[in-house]
Structures are given as C-alpha cells and as structure tokens.
Design a protein around this motif. Structure first.
Motif, short mmCIF file in Angstrom:
data_model
loop_
_atom_site.label_atom_id
_atom_site.label_comp_id
_atom_site.label_asym_id
_atom_site.label_seq_id
_atom_site.Cartn_x
_atom_site.Cartn_y
_atom_site.Cartn_z
N GLN A 175 -30.67 -23.15 -68.56
CA GLN A 175 -31.00 -23.24 -69.99
C GLN A 175 -32.43 -23.73 -70.17
O GLN A 175 -32.87 -24.64 -69.46
CB GLN A 175 -30.04 -24.18 -70.71
CG GLN A 175 -28.65 -23.61 -70.92
CD GLN A 175 -27.81 -24.45 -71.87
OE1 GLN A 175 -28.04 -25.65 -72.01
NE2 GLN A 175 -26.84 -23.83 -72.52
N GLN A 190 -34.69 -24.93 -73.48
CA GLN A 190 -34.58 -25.25 -74.90
C GLN A 190 -35.97 -25.57 -75.43
O GLN A 190 -36.53 -26.62 -75.14
CB GLN A 190 -33.65 -26.44 -75.10
CG GLN A 190 -33.40 -26.81 -76.55
CD GLN A 190 -32.49 -25.81 -77.24
OE1 GLN A 190 -31.59 -25.22 -76.64
NE2 GLN A 190 -32.73 -25.60 -78.53
N SER A 219 -38.65 -26.37 -78.48
CA SER A 219 -38.66 -27.04 -79.77
C SER A 219 -40.08 -27.48 -80.12
O SER A 219 -40.97 -27.44 -79.27
CB SER A 219 -37.73 -28.26 -79.76
OG SER A 219 -38.17 -29.21 -78.80
N CYS A 223 -40.29 -27.90 -73.92
CA CYS A 223 -39.32 -26.98 -73.30
C CYS A 223 -38.49 -27.81 -72.33
O CYS A 223 -38.96 -28.18 -71.26
CB CYS A 223 -40.03 -25.85 -72.58
SG CYS A 223 -38.91 -24.70 -71.73
N TYR A 239 -42.35 -18.93 -76.88
CA TYR A 239 -41.19 -18.97 -76.00
C TYR A 239 -41.58 -19.69 -74.71
O TYR A 239 -42.72 -19.57 -74.23
CB TYR A 239 -40.74 -17.57 -75.62
CG TYR A 239 -40.35 -16.67 -76.77
CD1 TYR A 239 -41.29 -15.92 -77.45
CD2 TYR A 239 -39.01 -16.56 -77.17
CE1 TYR A 239 -40.94 -15.08 -78.49
CE2 TYR A 239 -38.64 -15.72 -78.20
CZ TYR A 239 -39.62 -14.99 -78.87
OH TYR A 239 -39.24 -14.17 -79.91
N TRP A 299 -35.40 -17.32 -70.07
CA TRP A 299 -36.12 -17.56 -71.32
C TRP A 299 -35.38 -18.56 -72.19
O TRP A 299 -34.14 -18.61 -72.20
CB TRP A 299 -36.26 -16.27 -72.11
CG TRP A 299 -37.19 -15.28 -71.51
CD1 TRP A 299 -36.87 -14.19 -70.76
CD2 TRP A 299 -38.62 -15.28 -71.61
NE1 TRP A 299 -38.01 -13.52 -70.38
CE2 TRP A 299 -39.10 -14.16 -70.90
CE3 TRP A 299 -39.54 -16.13 -72.23
CZ2 TRP A 299 -40.46 -13.87 -70.79
CZ3 TRP A 299 -40.89 -15.83 -72.12
CH2 TRP A 299 -41.33 -14.71 -71.41
N GLY A 300 -36.17 -19.32 -72.91
CA GLY A 300 -35.61 -20.14 -73.98
C GLY A 300 -35.70 -19.36 -75.28
O GLY A 300 -36.28 -18.28 -75.35
N GLN A 301 -35.10 -19.93 -76.33
CA GLN A 301 -35.21 -19.29 -77.63
C GLN A 301 -36.62 -19.53 -78.15
O GLN A 301 -37.33 -20.40 -77.68
CB GLN A 301 -34.15 -19.83 -78.59
CG GLN A 301 -34.53 -21.10 -79.36
CD GLN A 301 -34.62 -22.34 -78.52
OE1 GLN A 301 -34.43 -22.33 -77.30
NE2 GLN A 301 -34.97 -23.44 -79.17
N GLY A 302 -37.07 -18.78 -79.08
CA GLY A 302 -38.41 -18.94 -79.60
C GLY A 302 -38.50 -20.04 -80.64
O GLY A 302 -37.50 -20.43 -81.27
N THR A 303 -39.70 -20.55 -80.80
CA THR A 303 -39.98 -21.51 -81.86
C THR A 303 -41.24 -21.05 -82.57
O THR A 303 -42.25 -20.73 -81.94
CB THR A 303 -40.12 -22.94 -81.29
OG1 THR A 303 -40.27 -23.88 -82.37
CG2 THR A 303 -41.28 -23.08 -80.32
#
Length: 125
Positions: free
Chosen positions: A3, A5, A7, A22, A95, A115-119
């Motif tokens: 994962q 993450q 932010s 991240c 990302y 990949w993490g989710q985008g911010t």
C-alpha cells in the motif's frame, strides 16, 4: 499487501509551500525507490522526483530543481516532497509510486510497480 498512501495535496498560492507525504507498507522500505509523479489534465504522467532510501540517490525534474526537496523517513516508512515556491504550472494530480531502485535516476512512471492514490495540488497565481 502493498500500500502507498499519498496525502497533503490542496490549494496553495504561488510562492507558498506544501508538503506531500507517501506512507508505504507491505514491503521493505529499502527494497524499492519511491517517486512522486504528476499528471495534469490532457498530459501524460511525468516523474517529478524520486528517491532510493537504500543509498540516498535522488532525481529531480529540471523544472522543480531548487524548489522541491524529496526526503524519506525510515522510522515512519514515509517519503515526503517539500514543494517550495510552487508555480501554477505545478498544478496536477500527484501520485507516489514504488519502483526497483535501479530506475531511481530515470524516475519514469512506466517503471513504477505499485501506485498510491492521487492527491490534487492546485497552485493559484
């Protein structure tokens, strides 16, 4: 389970500052290089900055050199990018991605395995 993450995104004025984080889990921190990538509307995803925690190697896109600083905190399994003096052209979805450390100095999105989710980062003029 791997994962990432991401932010820290938001609205910032040009010339201000913002820090993206991240947080990674599910793999040994030193086994992967972590990078920040961004994608603006209508554009391809591009590498902004990458870091290999195992040897400290870093990469910066030319347009962010001297303004962005990437760092890693092994104790927190977190990679940061400090964005100073952002410009409107830095506006994008950011990302974080994990890649084999051998690719850290290329910092290309196609090398990222996770990949993490985008911010979203929006820089106002």
């Amino acid at each position: 389970e791997v994962q990432l993450q991401a932010s820290g995104g938001g609205l910032v004025q040009a010339g201000g500052s913002l820090r993206l984080s991240c947080a990674v889990s599910g793999f040994r921190f030193d086994d992967y290089a972590i990078g920040w990538f961004r994608q603006a509307p209508g554009k391809e995803r591009e590498g902004v900055s990458c870091i290999s925690s195992s040897d400290g190697s870093t990469y910066y896109k030319d347009s962010v050199k001297g303004r962005f600083t990437i760092s890693s905190d092994r104790a927190k399994n977190t990679v940061y990018v400090q964005m100073n003096s952002p410009k409107p052209e830095d506006t994008a979805v950011y990302y974080c991605g994990a890649m084999d450390p051998v690719f850290v100095l290329e910092c290309q999105s196609q090398e990222a395995q996770f990949w993490g989710q985008g911010t979203l980062v929006t820089v106002s003029s």
